[in-house]
Motif scaffolding. Sequence first.
Motif, PDB file in Angstrom:
ATOM      1  N   GLY A  65       0.807  -1.215   0.000  1.00  0.00           N
ATOM      2  CA  GLY A  65       0.000   0.000   0.000  1.00  0.00           C
ATOM      3  C   GLY A  65       0.837   1.259   0.000  1.00  0.00           C
ATOM      4  O   GLY A  65       0.558   2.215  -0.739  1.00  0.00           O
ATOM      5  N   PHE A  66       1.893   1.286   0.816  1.00  0.00           N
ATOM      6  CA  PHE A  66       2.716   2.482   0.892  1.00  0.00           C
ATOM      7  C   PHE A  66       3.717   2.572  -0.245  1.00  0.00           C
ATOM      8  O   PHE A  66       4.157   3.659  -0.597  1.00  0.00           O
ATOM      9  N   VAL A  67       4.093   1.438  -0.843  1.00  0.00           N
ATOM     10  CA  VAL A  67       4.875   1.484  -2.081  1.00  0.00           C
ATOM     11  C   VAL A  67       4.026   2.116  -3.177  1.00  0.00           C
ATOM     12  O   VAL A  67       4.509   2.959  -3.954  1.00  0.00           O
ATOM     13  N   ARG A  68       2.777   1.713  -3.236  1.00  0.00           N
ATOM     14  CA  ARG A  68       1.850   2.346  -4.186  1.00  0.00           C
ATOM     15  C   ARG A  68       1.793   3.850  -3.951  1.00  0.00           C
ATOM     16  O   ARG A  68       1.863   4.647  -4.895  1.00  0.00           O
ATOM     17  N   GLY A  69       1.671   4.268  -2.690  1.00  0.00           N
ATOM     18  CA  GLY A  69       1.585   5.693  -2.380  1.00  0.00           C
ATOM     19  C   GLY A  69       2.856   6.436  -2.728  1.00  0.00           C
ATOM     20  O   GLY A  69       2.804   7.548  -3.277  1.00  0.00           O
ATOM     21  N   LEU A  70       4.008   5.841  -2.442  1.00  0.00           N
ATOM     22  CA  LEU A  70       5.285   6.488  -2.742  1.00  0.00           C
ATOM     23  C   LEU A  70       5.460   6.686  -4.244  1.00  0.00           C
ATOM     24  O   LEU A  70       5.821   7.776  -4.701  1.00  0.00           O
ATOM     25  N   VAL A  71       5.214   5.636  -5.019  1.00  0.00           N
ATOM     26  CA  VAL A  71       5.357   5.734  -6.474  1.00  0.00           C
ATOM     27  C   VAL A  71       4.354   6.738  -7.037  1.00  0.00           C
ATOM     28  O   VAL A  71       4.692   7.529  -7.935  1.00  0.00           O
ATOM     29  N   MET A 104      10.480  -8.333  -5.775  1.00  0.00           N
ATOM     30  CA  MET A 104      10.602  -7.238  -6.737  1.00  0.00           C
ATOM     31  C   MET A 104       9.378  -7.172  -7.646  1.00  0.00           C
ATOM     32  O   MET A 104       8.914  -6.082  -7.991  1.00  0.00           O
ATOM     33  N   ILE A 105       8.837  -8.320  -8.024  1.00  0.00           N
ATOM     34  CA  ILE A 105       7.592  -8.335  -8.808  1.00  0.00           C
ATOM     35  C   ILE A 105       6.446  -7.738  -7.996  1.00  0.00           C
ATOM     36  O   ILE A 105       5.649  -6.943  -8.507  1.00  0.00           O
ATOM     37  N   SER A 106       6.379  -8.100  -6.725  1.00  0.00           N
ATOM     38  CA  SER A 106       5.337  -7.562  -5.855  1.00  0.00           C
ATOM     39  C   SER A 106       5.438  -6.039  -5.779  1.00  0.00           C
ATOM     40  O   SER A 106       4.436  -5.320  -5.916  1.00  0.00           O
ATOM     41  N   SER A 107       6.641  -5.541  -5.592  1.00  0.00           N
ATOM     42  CA  SER A 107       6.848  -4.098  -5.499  1.00  0.00           C
ATOM     43  C   SER A 107       6.556  -3.410  -6.831  1.00  0.00           C
ATOM     44  O   SER A 107       5.965  -2.324  -6.879  1.00  0.00           O
ATOM     45  N   PHE A 108       6.959  -4.049  -7.923  1.00  0.00           N
ATOM     46  CA  PHE A 108       6.720  -3.490  -9.254  1.00  0.00           C
ATOM     47  C   PHE A 108       5.225  -3.356  -9.525  1.00  0.00           C
ATOM     48  O   PHE A 108       4.760  -2.294  -9.992  1.00  0.00           O
ATOM     49  N   LEU A 109       4.457  -4.395  -9.239  1.00  0.00           N
ATOM     50  CA  LEU A 109       3.011  -4.332  -9.448  1.00  0.00           C
ATOM     51  C   LEU A 109       2.362  -3.298  -8.524  1.00  0.00           C
ATOM     52  O   LEU A 109       1.399  -2.631  -8.910  1.00  0.00           O
ATOM     53  N   SER A 110       2.894  -3.156  -7.315  1.00  0.00           N
ATOM     54  CA  SER A 110       2.382  -2.129  -6.399  1.00  0.00           C
ATOM     55  C   SER A 110       2.628  -0.745  -6.978  1.00  0.00           C
ATOM     56  O   SER A 110       1.774   0.150  -6.886  1.00  0.00           O
ATOM     57  N   GLY A 111       3.826  -0.559  -7.575  1.00  0.00           N
ATOM     58  CA  GLY A 111       4.124   0.716  -8.205  1.00  0.00           C
ATOM     59  C   GLY A 111       3.205   0.999  -9.384  1.00  0.00           C
ATOM     60  O   GLY A 111       2.726   2.131  -9.557  1.00  0.00           O
ATOM     61  N   LEU A 112       2.929  -0.022 -10.198  1.00  0.00           N
ATOM     62  CA  LEU A 112       1.992   0.147 -11.305  1.00  0.00           C
ATOM     63  C   LEU A 112       0.600   0.521 -10.788  1.00  0.00           C
ATOM     64  O   LEU A 112      -0.113   1.304 -11.424  1.00  0.00           O
ATOM     65  N   LEU A 121      11.493   3.407  -9.804  1.00  0.00           N
ATOM     66  CA  LEU A 121      11.466   3.459  -8.345  1.00  0.00           C
ATOM     67  C   LEU A 121      10.784   2.245  -7.744  1.00  0.00           C
ATOM     68  O   LEU A 121      11.163   1.774  -6.664  1.00  0.00           O
ATOM     69  N   SER A 122       9.794   1.704  -8.430  1.00  0.00           N
ATOM     70  CA  SER A 122       8.973   0.626  -7.865  1.00  0.00           C
ATOM     71  C   SER A 122       9.775  -0.639  -7.581  1.00  0.00           C
ATOM     72  O   SER A 122       9.370  -1.444  -6.734  1.00  0.00           O
TER      73      SER A 122
END
Length: 356
Positions: free
Chosen positions: A75-81, A254-262, A113-114
């Motif tokens: 959730g917060f990775v999404r917010g940061l990106v 990294m995939i999890s973070s990447f999808l969160s960034g998207l 960044l994601s």
Amino acid sequence: MLANSRRYSQLAGRFGENWVYLFLALLVLVFGFAGRGFFAVKTLNNILISSSPALLLAAAETFVIITGGIDLSVGFVRGLVSVIAAIVMRDLFALHFSPAFSIFCGVLVGVGLSFLPGLLNGVLVAKFKVPPFIATLGTYGIANGFALRYSKGFPVTFLPPQVGEIGNGFLAYYFPGEGFSFFRSPIGFLDERVRDLVGIGPYAIIIVGVILYVFAFLLSRTQFGQHTYAIGGNIDAARRAGINVERHLIKVYMISSFLSGLSGIMSIFIFSIGTHTQFASSLELFAIAAVVIGGASLMGGKGSIAKTVVGVFILSVLEVGFLTSGIMPFYRYIAVGAILIFAVIVDQILPELGFE
């Protein structure tokens, strides 16, 4: 007698595997009759568009949960990106760069960044043996702090106007009495008639659908996906089979973070702002609930993108259905909790009875 027992076992097994599809269909039917305008095209479009970021976030959580881990930072990775990408778009546009260039650079920076939070999570979990709960909780705090630092606690606004057109556009538009218009809404009619315009094929859900298809294929049809399930099923057996568990876990996070960034980037396109909220932790809970309702096991080794999608739509239909039916919002939380408990019971009971 034995034949009847086997038939019962098969039916119970099929129910355990497919109850989410039946439950989603039941919800749609119930709210279709009880909710005012639930089957209206605009209502269905709202469900699809508003669910788009959540679908990416839940898909991110699916990969990690299948390995037997958990990612509290999505959730917060999404917010940061979302915040950083929106700042880039805003500042470049303010410097009189073209909208297309500003949006492209913002997306590029956000995507780059994601990967970083996922790399940190993966290294902590795989190399330093930090429990996933603690590792991702730490990244949760770091992403939260940076997002607050750069947004100063306020939404990032004054983005190129084309941003909202992407997130809320449709492949085609139908205007009663005047026919269809493709790729852009028809012009030349009075503003008060806009409410009669019907959009067909939201860009947001099409873009997200393509992304989900790629990652569903990766999970279900490739060696990478097989290794992901193997690690979640039995990590020691996976090592004995020659799988580089540490490197694979880093890739998964990294995939999890990447999808969160998207998901964060998609939220920019839909809401036309870069937003960070102190309540982003509820997004992790939504994603985890959707994955579990979709049949994934928190013990690992089980789950799929397709059923996670159904889990997300169950939660979205509940929210919209309660609104259209005039039911008080707090009942939604009760319903989600009950469904989540039922999903866990199905996951635990049926295997013990030999139905799966």
